[in-house]
Write a protein that holds these residues in place. Structure first.
Motif, PDB file in Angstrom:
ATOM      1  N   GLU A  58     -19.276  24.885 -24.523  1.00 40.26           N
ATOM      2  CA  GLU A  58     -20.477  25.557 -25.329  1.00 40.26           C
ATOM      3  C   GLU A  58     -20.993  24.629 -26.653  1.00 40.26           C
ATOM      4  O   GLU A  58     -19.894  24.085 -27.184  1.00 40.26           O
ATOM      5  CB  GLU A  58     -20.422  26.869 -25.643  1.00 40.26           C
ATOM      6  CG  GLU A  58     -20.505  27.898 -24.615  1.00 40.26           C
ATOM      7  CD  GLU A  58     -20.347  29.569 -25.045  1.00 40.26           C
ATOM      8  OE1 GLU A  58     -20.615  30.168 -24.412  1.00 40.26           O
ATOM      9  OE2 GLU A  58     -19.981  29.577 -26.457  1.00 40.26           O
ATOM     10  N   ASP A  59     -22.230  24.344 -26.893  1.00 37.05           N
ATOM     11  CA  ASP A  59     -22.791  23.923 -27.948  1.00 37.05           C
ATOM     12  C   ASP A  59     -22.636  24.617 -29.259  1.00 37.05           C
ATOM     13  O   ASP A  59     -23.177  25.594 -29.009  1.00 37.05           O
ATOM     14  CB  ASP A  59     -24.100  23.196 -28.119  1.00 37.05           C
ATOM     15  CG  ASP A  59     -24.213  22.323 -27.004  1.00 37.05           C
ATOM     16  OD1 ASP A  59     -23.359  21.341 -26.638  1.00 37.05           O
ATOM     17  OD2 ASP A  59     -25.271  21.843 -26.268  1.00 37.05           O
ATOM     18  N   GLY A  60     -21.812  24.215 -30.093  1.00 36.67           N
ATOM     19  CA  GLY A  60     -21.486  25.129 -31.110  1.00 36.67           C
ATOM     20  C   GLY A  60     -22.312  24.964 -32.432  1.00 36.67           C
ATOM     21  O   GLY A  60     -22.607  23.949 -32.869  1.00 36.67           O
ATOM     22  N   ALA A  92      -7.034  31.211 -40.542  1.00 42.81           N
ATOM     23  CA  ALA A  92      -7.257  29.924 -39.665  1.00 42.81           C
ATOM     24  C   ALA A  92      -8.626  29.912 -39.470  1.00 42.81           C
ATOM     25  O   ALA A  92      -9.543  30.821 -39.504  1.00 42.81           O
ATOM     26  CB  ALA A  92      -6.482  30.347 -38.326  1.00 42.81           C
ATOM     27  N   VAL A  93      -8.939  28.602 -39.161  1.00 39.73           N
ATOM     28  CA  VAL A  93     -10.564  28.160 -38.922  1.00 39.73           C
ATOM     29  C   VAL A  93     -10.440  27.990 -37.355  1.00 39.73           C
ATOM     30  O   VAL A  93      -9.790  27.109 -36.869  1.00 39.73           O
ATOM     31  CB  VAL A  93     -10.980  27.282 -39.747  1.00 39.73           C
ATOM     32  CG1 VAL A  93     -12.544  26.931 -39.386  1.00 39.73           C
ATOM     33  CG2 VAL A  93     -10.895  27.677 -41.087  1.00 39.73           C
ATOM     34  N   ALA A  94     -11.456  28.463 -36.664  1.00 45.16           N
ATOM     35  CA  ALA A  94     -11.723  27.889 -35.208  1.00 45.16           C
ATOM     36  C   ALA A  94     -13.066  27.249 -35.151  1.00 45.16           C
ATOM     37  O   ALA A  94     -13.925  27.668 -35.777  1.00 45.16           O
ATOM     38  CB  ALA A  94     -11.793  29.176 -34.395  1.00 45.16           C
ATOM     39  N   GLY A  95     -13.011  26.270 -34.319  1.00 39.57           N
ATOM     40  CA  GLY A  95     -14.067  25.721 -33.854  1.00 39.57           C
ATOM     41  C   GLY A  95     -14.689  24.621 -34.778  1.00 39.57           C
ATOM     42  O   GLY A  95     -16.038  23.812 -34.779  1.00 39.57           O
ATOM     43  N   PRO A 103     -18.983  19.647 -28.477  1.00 40.00           N
ATOM     44  CA  PRO A 103     -18.948  21.082 -27.726  1.00 40.00           C
ATOM     45  C   PRO A 103     -17.657  21.814 -28.084  1.00 40.00           C
ATOM     46  O   PRO A 103     -16.638  21.050 -28.296  1.00 40.00           O
ATOM     47  CB  PRO A 103     -19.222  21.081 -26.581  1.00 40.00           C
ATOM     48  CG  PRO A 103     -18.808  19.478 -26.209  1.00 40.00           C
ATOM     49  CD  PRO A 103     -19.157  18.914 -27.330  1.00 40.00           C
ATOM     50  N   TYR A 104     -17.422  23.198 -28.035  1.00 38.94           N
ATOM     51  CA  TYR A 104     -16.221  23.616 -28.187  1.00 38.94           C
ATOM     52  C   TYR A 104     -15.414  23.119 -27.084  1.00 38.94           C
ATOM     53  O   TYR A 104     -15.553  23.073 -26.022  1.00 38.94           O
ATOM     54  CB  TYR A 104     -16.327  25.305 -28.266  1.00 38.94           C
ATOM     55  CG  TYR A 104     -17.164  25.797 -29.294  1.00 38.94           C
ATOM     56  CD1 TYR A 104     -16.792  25.762 -30.693  1.00 38.94           C
ATOM     57  CD2 TYR A 104     -18.287  26.820 -29.095  1.00 38.94           C
ATOM     58  CE1 TYR A 104     -17.446  26.504 -31.615  1.00 38.94           C
ATOM     59  CE2 TYR A 104     -18.974  27.148 -30.035  1.00 38.94           C
ATOM     60  CZ  TYR A 104     -18.487  27.026 -31.336  1.00 38.94           C
ATOM     61  OH  TYR A 104     -19.486  27.738 -32.254  1.00 38.94           O
ATOM     62  N   GLU A 105     -14.101  22.953 -27.652  1.00 41.10           N
ATOM     63  CA  GLU A 105     -12.964  22.227 -26.683  1.00 41.10           C
ATOM     64  C   GLU A 105     -12.274  23.219 -26.181  1.00 41.10           C
ATOM     65  O   GLU A 105     -11.212  22.901 -24.951  1.00 41.10           O
ATOM     66  CB  GLU A 105     -12.168  21.445 -27.744  1.00 41.10           C
ATOM     67  CG  GLU A 105     -12.844  20.124 -28.083  1.00 41.10           C
ATOM     68  CD  GLU A 105     -12.221  19.170 -28.975  1.00 41.10           C
ATOM     69  OE1 GLU A 105     -10.932  19.528 -29.221  1.00 41.10           O
ATOM     70  OE2 GLU A 105     -12.675  18.081 -29.197  1.00 41.10           O
ATOM     71  N   HIS A 106     -12.020  24.535 -26.546  1.00 38.43           N
ATOM     72  CA  HIS A 106     -11.411  25.499 -25.902  1.00 38.43           C
ATOM     73  C   HIS A 106     -12.162  27.028 -25.755  1.00 38.43           C
ATOM     74  O   HIS A 106     -13.518  27.025 -26.342  1.00 38.43           O
ATOM     75  CB  HIS A 106     -10.105  25.858 -26.855  1.00 38.43           C
ATOM     76  CG  HIS A 106      -9.303  24.559 -27.397  1.00 38.43           C
ATOM     77  ND1 HIS A 106      -9.431  24.126 -28.547  1.00 38.43           N
ATOM     78  CD2 HIS A 106      -8.391  24.104 -26.471  1.00 38.43           C
ATOM     79  CE1 HIS A 106      -8.606  23.047 -28.474  1.00 38.43           C
ATOM     80  NE2 HIS A 106      -8.057  22.928 -27.288  1.00 38.43           N
TER      81      HIS A 106
END
Length: 235
Positions: A58-60, A92-95, A103-106
């Motif tokens: 997805e485009d974040g 923690a930081v995601a994204g 785009p999101y890698e996970h």
């Protein structure tokens, strides 16, 4: 995706400044004048187990700070199986990849009910450009993410099933000292260790029989740290 807000959207000035975990999160080094740069809403969300923050590809438009709970980052392999590449806890930081236009890698899936702050990418980009302290914090988080990914790959993908499982219990116990270790299920356990679910279940049962761990409730374990360290040292 099932989620609901615990508060309405806010501009962050008061809430970020008085955040109970501010020293752990991305905005920890901001000073009062910096908060005036936050001109897009930051949503504070409570997300149920099993829901996703975002999906791979997805485009974040947002980053996420984990305020409480547990989130897994999942990578899907060509054969359709999944591999859990990291677990994210408080602070923690995601994204982060969206800051470089990726785009999101996970896929980020909530394992234990989570409270998160959804940070618009534009807010973080502006603060990074105009606030050297935040830029330094971002670089630190990039390094931490790379280090943690390498650490997981090395520790949880090599060695026997017994050593991998012992390392996982030790890692999770170190994350929350004095608290029981919580696992989300045998399937997720196998996905973290790169093992089949049957092998993961059999190894857990072996650990319980040997007294290395004690299951007090389903998927909640009290660990014998020294005994697990001895397993990790096995040749």
């Amino acid at each position: 995706m099932h989620r609901y807000r615990t508060d309405a959207a806010w501009l962050g000035t008061a809430r970020c400044r008085n955040c109970a975990i501010r020293d752990l999160v991305l905005f920890g080094d901001l000073r009062d004048p910096d908060f005036g740069l936050i001109q897009l809403p930051i949503d504070e969300l409570r997300i149920e187990p099993g829901a996703a923050l975002y999906h791979v590809g997805e485009d974040g438009g947002s980053l996420y700070t984990i305020r409480s709970g547990l989130v897994k980052l999942v990578q899907f392999l060509p054969d359709g199986t999944q591999r859990i590449v990291r677990l994210l806890r408080c602070g923690a930081v995601a994204g982060l990849e969206v800051l470089v236009g990726r785009p999101y890698e996970h896929t980020a899936v909530v394992l234990q009910e989570a409270e998160v702050c959804q940070l618009p990418r534009a807010v973080v980009e502006r603060l990074s450009k105009e606030t050297p302290r935040l830029h330094a914090r971002l670089m630190e988080r990039w390094y931490q993410s790379l280090h943690q990914a390498d650490d997981w790959l090395t520790a949880l993908s090599t060695g026997s099933a017994r050593r991998r499982l012992a390392r996982l219990f030790l890692k999770l116990a170190a994350d929350c000292p004095g608290e029981p270790v919580r696992l989300s299920g045998r399937e997720d356990l196998g996905a973290m260790l790169g093992l089949g679910m049957e092998t993961a279940s059999r190894t857990i049962a072996e650990f319980k029989r040997a007294g290395l761990v004690r299951e007090t409730m389903p998927n909640v374990f009290v660990c014998d740290g020294p005994a697990l360290e001895a397993v990790d040292r096995e040749g």
